[in-house]
Design an enzyme around this catalytic site. Structure first.
Site, PDB file in Angstrom:
ATOM      1  N   HIS A   1      -8.808  -1.094  -0.025  1.00 15.61           N
ATOM      2  CA  HIS A   1      -7.638  -1.948  -0.103  1.00 15.61           C
ATOM      3  C   HIS A   1      -8.212  -3.336  -0.331  1.00 15.61           C
ATOM      4  O   HIS A   1      -9.043  -3.777   0.438  1.00 15.61           O
ATOM      5  CB  HIS A   1      -6.952  -1.830   1.261  1.00 15.61           C
ATOM      6  CG  HIS A   1      -5.787  -2.695   1.455  1.00 15.61           C
ATOM      7  ND1 HIS A   1      -4.521  -2.206   1.588  1.00 15.61           N
ATOM      8  CD2 HIS A   1      -5.684  -4.031   1.567  1.00 15.61           C
ATOM      9  CE1 HIS A   1      -3.681  -3.204   1.775  1.00 15.61           C
ATOM     10  NE2 HIS A   1      -4.362  -4.325   1.770  1.00 15.61           N
TER      11      HIS A   1
ATOM     12  N   CYS B   1       0.782  -1.238   0.000  1.00 22.94           N
ATOM     13  CA  CYS B   1       0.000   0.000   0.000  1.00 22.94           C
ATOM     14  C   CYS B   1       0.816   1.293   0.000  1.00 22.94           C
ATOM     15  O   CYS B   1       0.510   2.184  -0.791  1.00 22.94           O
ATOM     16  CB  CYS B   1      -1.035   0.018   1.113  1.00 22.94           C
ATOM     17  SG  CYS B   1      -0.793  -1.148   2.430  1.00 22.94           S
TER      18      CYS B   1
ATOM     19  N   ARG C   1       6.753 -11.059   5.566  1.00 24.74           N
ATOM     20  CA  ARG C   1       6.346 -10.730   6.926  1.00 24.74           C
ATOM     21  C   ARG C   1       6.956 -11.733   7.879  1.00 24.74           C
ATOM     22  O   ARG C   1       6.950 -12.932   7.616  1.00 24.74           O
ATOM     23  CB  ARG C   1       4.808 -10.780   7.067  1.00 24.74           C
ATOM     24  CG  ARG C   1       4.145  -9.743   6.173  1.00 24.74           C
ATOM     25  CD  ARG C   1       2.648  -9.760   6.345  1.00 24.74           C
ATOM     26  NE  ARG C   1       2.044  -8.873   5.336  1.00 24.74           N
ATOM     27  CZ  ARG C   1       0.753  -8.777   5.132  1.00 24.74           C
ATOM     28  NH1 ARG C   1      -0.100  -9.502   5.860  1.00 24.74           N
ATOM     29  NH2 ARG C   1       0.281  -7.968   4.202  1.00 24.74           N
TER      30      ARG C   1
ATOM     31  N   ASP D   1      -2.815  -7.568  -5.171  1.00 21.78           N
ATOM     32  CA  ASP D   1      -3.180  -6.403  -4.379  1.00 21.78           C
ATOM     33  C   ASP D   1      -3.604  -5.218  -5.249  1.00 21.78           C
ATOM     34  O   ASP D   1      -2.983  -4.941  -6.261  1.00 21.78           O
ATOM     35  CB  ASP D   1      -1.935  -5.992  -3.575  1.00 21.78           C
ATOM     36  CG  ASP D   1      -2.291  -5.281  -2.286  1.00 21.78           C
ATOM     37  OD1 ASP D   1      -3.485  -5.084  -2.036  1.00 21.78           O
ATOM     38  OD2 ASP D   1      -1.356  -4.937  -1.542  1.00 21.78           O
TER      39      ASP D   1
ATOM     40  N   LYS E   1     -14.286  -4.223   7.059  1.00 20.66           N
ATOM     41  CA  LYS E   1     -13.864  -5.067   5.943  1.00 20.66           C
ATOM     42  C   LYS E   1     -14.813  -6.224   5.700  1.00 20.66           C
ATOM     43  O   LYS E   1     -15.598  -6.601   6.572  1.00 20.66           O
ATOM     44  CB  LYS E   1     -12.467  -5.610   6.213  1.00 20.66           C
ATOM     45  CG  LYS E   1     -12.354  -6.402   7.505  1.00 20.66           C
ATOM     46  CD  LYS E   1     -10.957  -6.973   7.694  1.00 20.66           C
ATOM     47  CE  LYS E   1     -10.899  -7.859   8.926  1.00 20.66           C
ATOM     48  NZ  LYS E   1      -9.712  -8.682   9.003  1.00 20.66           N
TER      49      LYS E   1
ATOM     50  N   HIS F   1      -5.356  -1.037  -4.899  1.00 22.18           N
ATOM     51  CA  HIS F   1      -5.879   0.049  -4.089  1.00 22.18           C
ATOM     52  C   HIS F   1      -6.749   0.918  -4.967  1.00 22.18           C
ATOM     53  O   HIS F   1      -6.322   1.344  -6.032  1.00 22.18           O
ATOM     54  CB  HIS F   1      -4.721   0.823  -3.449  1.00 22.18           C
ATOM     55  CG  HIS F   1      -3.967  -0.035  -2.486  1.00 22.18           C
ATOM     56  ND1 HIS F   1      -2.882  -0.774  -2.875  1.00 22.18           N
ATOM     57  CD2 HIS F   1      -4.207  -0.339  -1.199  1.00 22.18           C
ATOM     58  CE1 HIS F   1      -2.459  -1.481  -1.829  1.00 22.18           C
ATOM     59  NE2 HIS F   1      -3.250  -1.253  -0.803  1.00 22.18           N
TER      60      HIS F   1
ATOM     61  N   GLN G   1       0.656 -11.031  -3.036  1.00 21.90           N
ATOM     62  CA  GLN G   1      -0.753 -10.646  -2.973  1.00 21.90           C
ATOM     63  C   GLN G   1      -1.203 -10.135  -4.328  1.00 21.90           C
ATOM     64  O   GLN G   1      -0.444  -9.460  -5.017  1.00 21.90           O
ATOM     65  CB  GLN G   1      -0.932  -9.506  -1.962  1.00 21.90           C
ATOM     66  CG  GLN G   1      -0.590  -9.883  -0.542  1.00 21.90           C
ATOM     67  CD  GLN G   1      -0.755  -8.696   0.387  1.00 21.90           C
ATOM     68  OE1 GLN G   1      -0.168  -7.643   0.166  1.00 21.90           O
ATOM     69  NE2 GLN G   1      -1.567  -8.858   1.415  1.00 21.90           N
TER      70      GLN G   1
END
Length: 581
Positions: free
Chosen positions: A453, A277, A306, A326, A407, A328, A324
């Site tokens: 997100h 992000c 991570r 991912d 979420k 945004h 991911q």
RNA sequence: GCCGACGUAGCUCAAUGGCAGAGCAGCUGAUUCGUAAUCAGCAGGUUGUAGGUUCAAAUCCUAUCGUCGGCUCCA
């Protein structure tokens, strides 16, 4: 039909709960100093927790089982007793059961029920069977540590898991089912099908993809990229490392530090990205944005690292390095409902494309949060509306949202019925604030942008794990790393096989050959174990006529097929994403 | 991270303080064969790693790395 099933399930619950009491009684007979925790029935059985300071070991399970059989033989009555809370506290204080006393402290009712069988007493809502003699087909399965009341700071109790059924047949079938599930375990199939491996030298929780696994990933990733482009997403890319100041600004350095890999270079502290992000914020921030530009959707197959606790790592499901899918989405508040709805549709489209089942959860505002309650209310309503508009069933997890926004999570099941979170759609009030992300509104004023997100598969790793288990390693042709394997009967047909292989590779099919001097039956067996969708059997008959015999992985044969026709068959199965050719 | 179990050949597993072994896979040779295992031979090991106890350790002890089942946390 439905009510009968419900009754049966209810009956099983009572049986299992009663079995857990018998187990607790047996443990207390063997270890009188054991302190009782709780012992409910669960999805496929039951458990009971004991405070016993590690004295109970897995080698004691057989002993406990034996004592349980004795208790069953004694056929003790389960006796219900209604007492005042004070009386119950006194009972358990006398019996030196601090956890039970603690539980009673949390109960509001004036009266509680106790259940007795022989010398054993438990605080319990019930109901139970009539007597211990009604239980007969049970098995203790495993031993595990569990924090008292599920809180990390609390003492660690010893938990015994077991299961219980009314008939021997059902018990055997359940145990058999667990064995079968193990054969579909993605960790096992990953090795057998040469998809991926994990090496302790490389590091725990880090995946290396072997050629077939890498091909599978490539197929999934290019499918995903196409689908994102179709929906107006733009591809962006960000580096794996970045200065830690970026993460100071985003807040991760404070809130997420224990999960981040940090290193220094010269005087500078760097971060190996745990999320994508912040970089996407920088793309948005790079110029002045107009309301006419919104919504803006940045997509990246972003690989992040991570530092996860060692005990939680699990095959492809829980790793330390993962990718991911991912994106945004930056939009105006007025666009939020519509955008969330599109993402929900997208996530469901992806689940359907891979024929996967799922369940949804809406998580609402937690105790600690940032942003205004009104914003939260609006955003939560947007998520709820999106789910409602799609006619989807969902659970609500009160207070389970992230501190920065509500979420929607989509969970997928593994082969043992464990749930893993895949797609997630999160509204974020935090980052647009921290990065001061704004757009110029029609009236010329600068306004705060709203950000979503989201991931629609979740992570490629976890998703692959679920997919492998879902299909049991037998991928549909469009995903199968090898679609066709050409098997020759003798070496005399090798040159025909090679020309067929060349033709198919040219047409974009994923083909392999087995030209070894082995019996056909042997080659067929190997190809079956590799779960390749179909084989071409090439002997003298085929070589002479220039035709092929197709053997599907279910054993079905198609004879005298023109090679070009076969290629079209495969392409069609791929185009339509059929499970078989 | 915590609790418990486990770590022997590529894989599945033997060897319970006294010579590290089997099946499959691998390699070599023979066989040229029609739909889930052709036959024979050969090779394969610092028993996860490091230390300790012992005349002697895969086996007992300590540490460490990793794996599995849970708990907590999370995509």
């Amino acid at each position: 039909m439905k009510t009968v099933n419900l009754k049966e399930d209810f009956g099983l619950e009572v049986l299992r709960h009663s079995t857990s009491h018998i187990m607790a009684q047996a443990v207390k007979r063997i270890f009188p100093e054991a302190k009782l925790g709780i012992g409910p029935s669960i999805k496929n059985g039951f458990y009971y927790d004991f405070g016993i300071d590690g004295a109970l070991l897995s080698e004691n399970l057989a002993q406990v089982e034996k004592e349980m059989r004795k208790i069953i033989k004694e056929n003790l009555l389960f006796e219900k007793e209604l007492v005042t809370k004070e009386k119950a506290i006194e009972v358990f204080r006398k019996r030196k059961e601090p956890y039970k006393v603690q539980l009673l402290g949390g109960i509001e009712d004036e009266k509680v029920t106790l259940y007795r069988q022989g010398e054993f007493v438990d605080l319990c809502r019930g109901p139970h069977l009539e007597s211990t003699g009604k239980v007969s087909f049970f098995r203790l399965l495993s031993l595990a540590g569990a924090y008292w009341r599920g809180k990390e700071g609390n003492p660690m109790l010893t938990r015994i898991y077991g299961t219980s059924f009314y008939t021997e047949k059902e018990l055997e079938e359940y145990l058999e089912q667990i064995e079968e599930a193990k054969k579909r375990d993605h960790r096992r199939l990953g090795r057998e099908l040469e998809l991926f491996s994990i090496s302790s030298d490389l590091g725990a929780g880090l995946i290396i993809y072997h050629p077939k696994g890498a091909m599978l990933r490539e197929i999934i990733e290019s499918f995903e990229k196409e689908e994102h482009l179709k929906r107006g997403y733009q591809l962006v890319r960000s580096p794996h490392i970045s200065r830690s100041v970026l993460w100071k600004k985003s807040g991760h350095l404070d809130f997420y530090r224990k999960n981040m890999y940090l290193f220094s270079s010269g005087n500078e502290e760097y971060v190996i990205k745990p999320m994508n992000c912040p970089a996407h914020m920088l793309v948005y921030e790079s110029k002045v944005r107009s309301y006419r530009d919104l919504p803006l959707k940045y997509f990246e197959l972003g690989t992040v690292y991570r530092r996860e606790e060692s005990g939680v790592l699990h095959g492809l499901f829980r790793v330390r390095g993962f990718t991911q899918d991912d994106a945004h989405i930056f939009c105006m508040p007025s666009q939020l409902v519509e955008e969330v709805r599109k993402v929900v549709q997208f996530a469901i489209f992806m689940m359907d494309a891979f024929d996967l089942g799922y369940q949804m959860t809406l998580s609402t505002r937690p105790a600690e949060f940032i942003g205004s309650p009104e914003h939260w209310e609006k955003a939560t309503q947007a998520l709820r509306d999106a789910l409602g508009a799609e006619g989807l069933d969902f659970q609500v997890a009160q207070g389970e949202g992230a501190f920065y926004g509500p979420k929607i999570d989509i969970q997928m099941e593994d082969t043992l019925g464990r749930l893993w979170q895949g797609p997630t759609i999160q509204v974020d009030f935090n980052l647009p604030e921290r990065f001061n992300l704004r757009y110029v509104a029609p009236d010329g004023e600068k306004k705060r942008v709203v950000m979503i997100h989201r991931v629609v598969l979740g992570t490629i790793e976890r998703f692959l794990g679920v997919l492998i288990e879902h299909v049991g390693g037998a991928f549909p042709p469009w995903l199968s790393p090898v679609q066709v394997k050409i098997l020759t009967v003798t070496e005399k047909e090798n040159s025909f096989a090679e020309s067929l292989h060349g033709q198919m590779v040219n047409e974009g099919l994923r083909s392999e050959m087995d030209l070894r001097n082995k019996l056909l039956g042997f080659k067929v067996r190997e190809a079956e174990l590799e779960k390749i969708p179909c084989m071409l059997i090439i002997g003298q008959l085929e070589a002479k006529k220039g035709l092929v015999t197709v053997r599907k992985r279910n054993g079905e044969n198609l004879k005298n097929i023109e090679p070009q026709r076969f290629i079209q068959m495969v392409k069609e199965a791929v185009r339509e994403k059929r499970t078989e050719i």
